[in-house]
Enzyme design. Structure first.
Site, PDB file in Angstrom:
ATOM      1  N   ASP A 108     -35.766 -21.637  21.084  1.00 34.25           N
ATOM      2  CA  ASP A 108     -33.997 -21.501  20.773  1.00 34.25           C
ATOM      3  C   ASP A 108     -33.386 -22.207  22.117  1.00 34.25           C
ATOM      4  O   ASP A 108     -33.393 -21.908  23.346  1.00 34.25           O
ATOM      5  CB  ASP A 108     -33.573 -19.994  20.968  1.00 34.25           C
ATOM      6  CG  ASP A 108     -32.278 -19.920  20.200  1.00 34.25           C
ATOM      7  OD1 ASP A 108     -31.665 -20.772  19.923  1.00 34.25           O
ATOM      8  OD2 ASP A 108     -31.904 -18.585  20.023  1.00 34.25           O
ATOM      9  N   ASP A 163     -26.227 -19.625  13.309  1.00 36.97           N
ATOM     10  CA  ASP A 163     -26.603 -18.229  12.810  1.00 36.97           C
ATOM     11  C   ASP A 163     -26.081 -17.685  11.145  1.00 36.97           C
ATOM     12  O   ASP A 163     -24.928 -17.827  11.090  1.00 36.97           O
ATOM     13  CB  ASP A 163     -26.305 -17.142  13.808  1.00 36.97           C
ATOM     14  CG  ASP A 163     -27.028 -17.445  15.187  1.00 36.97           C
ATOM     15  OD1 ASP A 163     -27.772 -18.330  15.217  1.00 36.97           O
ATOM     16  OD2 ASP A 163     -27.088 -16.433  15.821  1.00 36.97           O
TER      17      ASP A 163
HETATM   18  C1  GLA Z   1     -29.422 -17.534  18.548  1.00 34.51           C
HETATM   19  C2  GLA Z   1     -30.267 -17.727  17.645  1.00 34.51           C
HETATM   20  C3  GLA Z   1     -30.563 -16.447  16.802  1.00 34.51           C
HETATM   21  C4  GLA Z   1     -31.183 -15.341  17.650  1.00 34.51           C
HETATM   22  C5  GLA Z   1     -30.205 -15.142  18.960  1.00 34.51           C
HETATM   23  C6  GLA Z   1     -31.031 -14.381  20.001  1.00 34.51           C
HETATM   24  O1  GLA Z   1     -28.337 -17.154  18.290  1.00 34.51           O
HETATM   25  O2  GLA Z   1     -29.811 -18.832  16.800  1.00 34.51           O
HETATM   26  O3  GLA Z   1     -31.155 -16.684  15.474  1.00 34.51           O
HETATM   27  O4  GLA Z   1     -32.441 -15.871  18.013  1.00 34.51           O
HETATM   28  O5  GLA Z   1     -30.147 -16.476  19.390  1.00 34.51           O
HETATM   29  O6  GLA Z   1     -30.300 -14.223  21.075  1.00 34.51           O
END
Ligand code: GLA
Length: 509
Positions: A273, A333
């Protein structure tokens, strides 16, 4: 505090992150008549992470009348903010985020800022010269080359991920009981194989730089052995920056070491990420930065599925496969709402030509069963993820599923559309309130989904020409009613509820 970066509009849960970027520096303009100015540099302290680290940040604020602007910095993160002051109360929003809720809210009390960020308490006092957040040195990413395909994900990955429902509350016991439930519920046998731990598992690096898990995960190797004993695979989470989106230590400068450690534990899947990497790298460095981890995973000799999470930046669909990415997020997200779900799937439309065996576009994990959408909306969610050959990563509590949730997640006829070996991603055609998504299938047939975006049920007619198949079409299978239906004079008509989907499969004859 949360140092969450933008892009992840949906960033609902974790409270810890944001601290990071708080205070800004200097600059003061007009002070409102009724009170003290918030302008200046503030040293902020938030709560402790599960690894014991207390979150610290620096907010630099400018104030002009009742308007605020500035930056919030924390380890690895830097967020620009704007906001407003009402009396002693202030609210700050992250610049560039679509989140309607403020990033931080609080009050100026006795010369301190008493604030909260997604439920996490933050206290900030006037900063001194000693209050500094170190910025990690830039590490030049490697020159570009193609990383060999790891042979995984010949169909879209399927499994479960801890984030959507548990966020920072995930621990060893949760993962074990979830693995048990994957088997007892029938999810594993329906194809959901990966059990993925998302953010907040990380402890601290030891003297040799090895990143240990925190107290929530006492023995990762034993956990992996347990998950494997159930016929499942275990996934983990990190990122190319110094910190994850939840402010936990990530893999910056430790890529090869971390990959080796995960392989030694028996990890089968990595979600990587971007998060705090945005404070170090420019967007034109995304590819070499991800390539560095692709190389590190390959060097372990263990097949580890590589899931890129950088929210679709830098046209990832065009180079994701070159860094051995097996899937890449195309959006911010997802949240458990109709608008968020539909917006994510629609953002994925331009990436359709780049999906195929071994590498998939990822509009984010499933929200099915989390309770904020109707059953029809969840059926649409599942239908659209299947039609677009998206990874199917359940994000609900598998230990506790209603019969309807089970019937949606484990609809094998719908799963077969997702897992079709041809690996084509459907694209939509709009017709008023209807959206028609057609996906060619390996047997020469096709699946067609008609989504009713409108507020009321409609009678919709599918024409065999919508299917783009080379043969005459008579019989079709309705994949939600599990019945055969017939086209008469090339037409089939059915009533589709508001936000529902008619999903048909036609086989080659
Ligand atoms: C980001 C990602 C999510 C999750 C969070 C965890 O927002 O896009 O899917 O993994 O981080 O902190």
């Amino acid at each position: 505090m949360n140092l969450k970066t933008r892009c992840r509009d949906t960033w609902a849960a974790v409270s810890l992150r944001g601290l990071a970027g708080l205070l800004l520096c200097s600059a003061l303009l007009t002070v409102p008549a009724y009170g003290q100015s918030l302008a200046g540099r503030w040293a902020a302290t938030g709560s402790a992470l599960a690894n014991g680290e207390v979150q610290k940040g620096i907010f630099v604020l400018r104030q002009d009348g009742d308007k605020l602007s500035g930056t919030m910095q924390s380890l690895g993160f830097m967020n620009n903010v704007t906001g407003k002051v009402t009396g002693a109360h202030f609210e700050l929003w992250e610049v560039g985020s679509n989140d309607p809720k403020p990033f931080v809210t609080g009050d100026l009390v006795n010369g301190e800022l008493l604030a909260s960020q997604w439920g996490d308490r933050i206290v900030a006092r006037r900063a001194t010269a000693a209050d500094e957040i170190p910025r990690p040195a830039y590490i030049q990413p490697p020159a570009l080359h193609k990383v060999k395909f790891n042979g995984l994900a010949t169909t879209p990955p399927m499994g479960w991920n801890s984030w959507n429902l548990f966020a920072e509350k995930v621990d060893d016991q949760t993962v074990r009981t979830m693995a048990d439930a994957m088997v007892s519920s029938g999810m594993r046998d329906a194809g959901y194989i990966y059990v993925n731990i998302d953010d907040t598992w990380q402890g601290l690096r030891d003297a040799e730089g090895n990143l240990q898990p925190n107290h929530k995960f006492p023995d990762m190797k034993a956990l992996a052995d347990y998950v494997h004993s159930k016929g499942l695979k275990l996934g983990i989470y990190s990122g190319p920056g110094p910190r994850t989106c939840g402010s936990y230590p990530a893999s910056y400068g430790h890529e090869a070491q971390d990959a080796k450690m995960w392989a030694s534990w028996g990890i089968d899947y990595l979600k990587y990420d971007w998060c705090s990497a945005e404070a170090i790298y420019k967007n034109d460095e995304l590819q070499p930065v991800y390539q560095k981890m692709g190389d590190a995973l390959a060097a372990t000799g263990r097949p580890i599925l590589f899931s890129l999470c950088e929210y679709g930046m830098g046209s990832v669909e065009k180079w994701g496969a070159d860094v051995s990415g097996n899937m890449w997020r195309t959006t911010g997200d997802i949240r458990d709402t109709w608008d968020s779900m539909m917006s994510n799937i629609e953002k994925q439309v331009p990436t359709a030509p780049y999906a195929g065996p071994g590498h998939w576009n990822d509009p984010d994990m499933l929200e099915i069963g989390n309770g904020q959408m109707t059953d029809d909306e969840y059926r649409t969610h599942m239908s659209l993820w299947a039609l677009t050959a998206s990874p199917l990563l359940a994000g609900n509590d598998i230990r506790n599923m209603s019969p309807v949730t089970k019937s949606i997640l484990m609809n094998r006829e719908v799963i077969a559309i997702d897992q079709d070996p041809l690996g084509k991603q459907a694209s939509p055609v709009k017709d008023g309130d209807l959206e028609i998504w057609t996906k060619p299938l390996a047997d020469g047939g096709a699946a067609v989904g008609v989504v009713n975006l409108g507020p009321a049920a409609v009678e919709a007619t599918v024409n065999t020409s919508d299917l783009h198949v080379a043969h005459p079409v008579g019989k079709a299978r309705d994949l939600w009613s599990h019945q055969d239906v017939w086209f008469i004079k090339n037409l089939y008509t059915a009533t589709i509820p508001s936000h529902g989907t008619l999903l048909l499969r036609v086989r080659a004859q």
